[in-house]
Design a protein around this motif. Structure first.
Motif, mmCIF file in Angstrom:
data_model
loop_
_atom_site.group_PDB
_atom_site.id
_atom_site.type_symbol
_atom_site.label_atom_id
_atom_site.label_comp_id
_atom_site.label_asym_id
_atom_site.label_seq_id
_atom_site.Cartn_x
_atom_site.Cartn_y
_atom_site.Cartn_z
ATOM 1 N N PRO A 253 16.785 11.220 1.161
ATOM 2 C CA PRO A 253 16.940 12.153 -0.175
ATOM 3 C C PRO A 253 15.772 12.789 -0.572
ATOM 4 N N THR A 254 14.577 12.473 0.211
ATOM 5 C CA THR A 254 13.540 13.364 -0.282
ATOM 6 C C THR A 254 12.486 13.479 1.186
ATOM 7 N N GLY A 255 11.607 14.549 0.806
ATOM 8 C CA GLY A 255 10.870 14.634 1.887
ATOM 9 C C GLY A 255 11.080 15.959 2.942
ATOM 10 N N GLY A 256 10.200 16.157 3.661
ATOM 11 C CA GLY A 256 10.620 17.337 4.797
ATOM 12 C C GLY A 256 11.789 16.874 5.697
ATOM 13 N N LEU A 257 12.499 17.600 5.979
ATOM 14 C CA LEU A 257 13.673 17.302 6.681
ATOM 15 C C LEU A 257 14.445 18.599 7.309
ATOM 16 N N LEU A 258 14.734 18.613 8.515
ATOM 17 C CA LEU A 258 15.355 19.571 9.251
ATOM 18 C C LEU A 258 16.864 19.163 9.289
ATOM 19 N N LEU A 259 17.758 19.705 8.784
ATOM 20 C CA LEU A 259 19.247 19.479 8.938
ATOM 21 C C LEU A 259 19.835 20.348 9.707
ATOM 22 N N VAL A 260 20.740 19.834 10.991
ATOM 23 C CA VAL A 260 21.347 20.669 12.028
ATOM 24 C C VAL A 260 22.459 20.321 12.012
ATOM 25 N N PHE B 183 22.967 23.668 21.324
ATOM 26 C CA PHE B 183 21.974 23.836 20.272
ATOM 27 C C PHE B 183 20.796 24.523 20.995
ATOM 28 N N HIS B 184 20.425 25.619 20.424
ATOM 29 C CA HIS B 184 19.205 26.297 20.817
ATOM 30 C C HIS B 184 17.899 25.654 20.439
ATOM 31 N N ARG B 185 16.687 25.861 20.961
ATOM 32 C CA ARG B 185 15.692 24.810 20.708
ATOM 33 C C ARG B 185 14.700 25.301 19.871
ATOM 34 N N ALA B 186 14.527 26.760 19.581
ATOM 35 C CA ALA B 186 13.381 27.142 18.683
ATOM 36 C C ALA B 186 13.127 26.470 17.392
ATOM 37 N N VAL B 187 14.211 26.448 16.635
ATOM 38 C CA VAL B 187 14.128 25.858 15.225
ATOM 39 C C VAL B 187 13.740 24.291 15.511
ATOM 40 N N PHE B 188 13.777 23.663 16.511
ATOM 41 C CA PHE B 188 13.566 22.164 16.747
ATOM 42 C C PHE B 188 11.916 22.029 16.857
ATOM 43 N N GLN B 189 11.322 23.448 17.338
ATOM 44 C CA GLN B 189 9.846 23.303 17.470
ATOM 45 C C GLN B 189 9.162 23.296 16.056
ATOM 46 N N ALA B 190 9.766 23.907 15.013
ATOM 47 C CA ALA B 190 9.234 23.659 13.744
ATOM 48 C C ALA B 190 9.302 22.179 13.017
ATOM 49 N N ALA B 191 10.389 21.578 13.575
ATOM 50 C CA ALA B 191 10.306 20.006 13.065
ATOM 51 C C ALA B 191 9.083 19.468 13.868
ATOM 52 N N LEU B 192 8.867 19.613 15.310
ATOM 53 C CA LEU B 192 7.920 18.792 16.076
ATOM 54 C C LEU B 192 6.446 19.441 15.205
ATOM 55 N N ASP B 193 6.458 20.750 15.150
ATOM 56 C CA ASP B 193 5.217 21.085 14.604
ATOM 57 C C ASP B 193 4.845 20.560 13.153
ATOM 58 N N ALA B 194 5.867 20.222 12.501
ATOM 59 C CA ALA B 194 5.519 19.662 11.103
ATOM 60 C C ALA B 194 5.598 18.189 11.043
ATOM 61 N N PRO C 162 11.422 14.257 10.216
ATOM 62 C CA PRO C 162 12.830 13.906 10.842
ATOM 63 C C PRO C 162 13.726 15.151 11.194
ATOM 64 N N VAL C 163 14.475 14.924 11.860
ATOM 65 C CA VAL C 163 15.660 15.648 12.016
ATOM 66 C C VAL C 163 16.975 15.067 11.661
ATOM 67 N N GLN C 164 17.739 15.531 10.988
ATOM 68 C CA GLN C 164 19.065 14.896 10.760
ATOM 69 C C GLN C 164 20.217 15.634 11.036
ATOM 70 N N PRO C 165 20.930 15.031 12.129
ATOM 71 C CA PRO C 165 21.884 15.851 12.791
ATOM 72 C C PRO C 165 23.423 15.438 11.802
ATOM 73 N N VAL C 166 24.035 16.634 11.831
ATOM 74 C CA VAL C 166 25.273 16.485 11.012
ATOM 75 C C VAL C 166 26.478 17.117 12.014
ATOM 76 N N PRO D 277 10.436 11.513 13.523
ATOM 77 C CA PRO D 277 9.165 12.208 14.367
ATOM 78 C C PRO D 277 8.639 11.284 15.358
ATOM 79 N N GLY D 278 8.105 12.026 16.390
ATOM 80 C CA GLY D 278 7.454 11.255 17.681
ATOM 81 C C GLY D 278 8.320 10.651 18.455
ATOM 82 N N THR D 279 9.839 10.732 18.223
ATOM 83 C CA THR D 279 10.652 9.986 19.159
ATOM 84 C C THR D 279 10.962 10.918 20.714
ATOM 85 N N HIS D 280 10.701 12.086 20.334
ATOM 86 C CA HIS D 280 10.900 13.227 21.368
ATOM 87 C C HIS D 280 9.814 13.784 21.892
ATOM 88 N N PRO D 281 9.511 14.177 22.961
ATOM 89 C CA PRO D 281 8.251 15.009 23.478
ATOM 90 C C PRO D 281 8.334 16.398 23.250
#
Length: 299
Positions: free
Chosen positions: A81-88, A174-185, A188-192, A241-245
């Motif tokens: 419910p809170t904190g930085g999160l990338l929803l895809v 799924f194209h990859r560019a937006v996932f780089q932002a989650a890695l840099d920040a 977590p990534v929230q798949p839907v 974060p940290g589960t995928h290189p």
């Protein structure tokens, strides 16, 4: 339009189911669209309040917009419910936007053309959408850096990494560019996963799809005249974060589905089923995205 931009082979003629518009369907559709318009205009009026509006109210408003169009909503699972999160999420329809916001209100990635859309453009702008220039490949690193900054600041950002709408029976990678932002920040990534079912939750339906050269008005009318549509929203396990290189494996984990049936295969099946019938569907030709918003493309 740049050749590197993602596109889908789905077209309204080849992939999208028709809905009845005779008799009682017309007054019902008019009522539904009137309710949608009232809710959207209310959202535009209240959008300057921004963060002052409780997230729970926003989620209920988003569900109400979808429900007013005649589509029932089923949401399973929960998102942080809170904190930085990338929803895809996979991308099928304009309905995907309020459905994803019903999971968690977020800053939506949207192509710059959305700003010019009547009503929806104002709502997106006031709602804090992150507009991107999809036809400027050189701007992509700066876009990724901007998204990462928003995520670090604790914002939720929503994206459709396919970069194009698909009919629902087929989907793109799924194209990859937006996932780089989650890695840099380091967020977590929230798949839907979004699916549309017809006949009160039976087989998959392509009636809500907004693809190819379809117009928004035609898509709105098709949804409003349909009966028994159900939107299923599956909130999948959060990827920490940290589960995928790298962004490649992260994008693959977020999509998680096996390769779907190619869209042209579905189109050929529809055509064969209707040989001598009434629809006369044909195989789809690749077409640039002109429907619902396109998102960050592959790097």
């Amino acid at each position: 339009m740049s050749l590197w931009l993602p596109s889908a082979p789905c077209t309204p003629r080849a992939c999208v189911e028709t809905t009845g518009s005779a008799g009682a369907a017309v007054p019902r559709a008019v009522l539904r669209l009137t309710l949608v318009a009232i809710l959207v205009l209310a959202g535009v009026v209240l959008s300057p309040l921004g963060a002052q509006i409780p997230a729970g109210w926003v989620r209920r408003w988003c569900r109400a917009v979808v429900r007013a169009s005649g589509v029932r909503v089923r949401i399973t699972g929960t998102a942080p419910p809170t904190g930085g999160l990338l929803l895809v999420a996979n991308h099928i329809s304009w309905l995907d936007i309020p459905l994803l916001a019903a999971v968690r209100p977020a800053r939506m990635l949207a192509k710059t053309e959305i700003r010019a859309w009547p009503v929806a453009g104002a709502l997106a702008t006031r709602g804090g959408a992150l507009f991107i220039e999809r036809d400027r490949l050189r701007a992509l690193p700066a876009t990724v850096a901007h998204i990462a900054g928003e995520l670090r600041a604790g914002a939720a950002v929503a994206a459709f990494p396919e970069g194009s709408t698909w009919c629902g029976r087929a989907q793109g990678a799924f194209h990859r560019a937006v996932f780089q932002a989650a890695l840099d920040a380091g967020v977590p990534v929230q798949p839907v996963r979004i699916r549309y079912l017809g006949h009160a939750g039976g087989a998959a339906s392509t009636a809500p799809a907004f693809v190819g050269d379809d117009s928004l008005l035609a898509s709105l009318w098709r949804v409003a005249t349909a009966r028994g549509l159900v939107a299923e929203v599956e909130i999948r396990p959060t990827i920490l974060p940290g589960t995928h290189p790298d962004r490649r494996t992260l994008a693959r984990a977020a999509q998680e589905d096996p390769a779907p049936e190619p869209c042209w295969t579905h189109a050929a099946l529809v055509a064969s089923q209707n040989a001598g019938g009434t629809t006369g569907d044909r195989a789809a030709d690749p077409a640039p995205l002109t429907g619902a918003e396109g998102q960050v493309a592959a790097a």
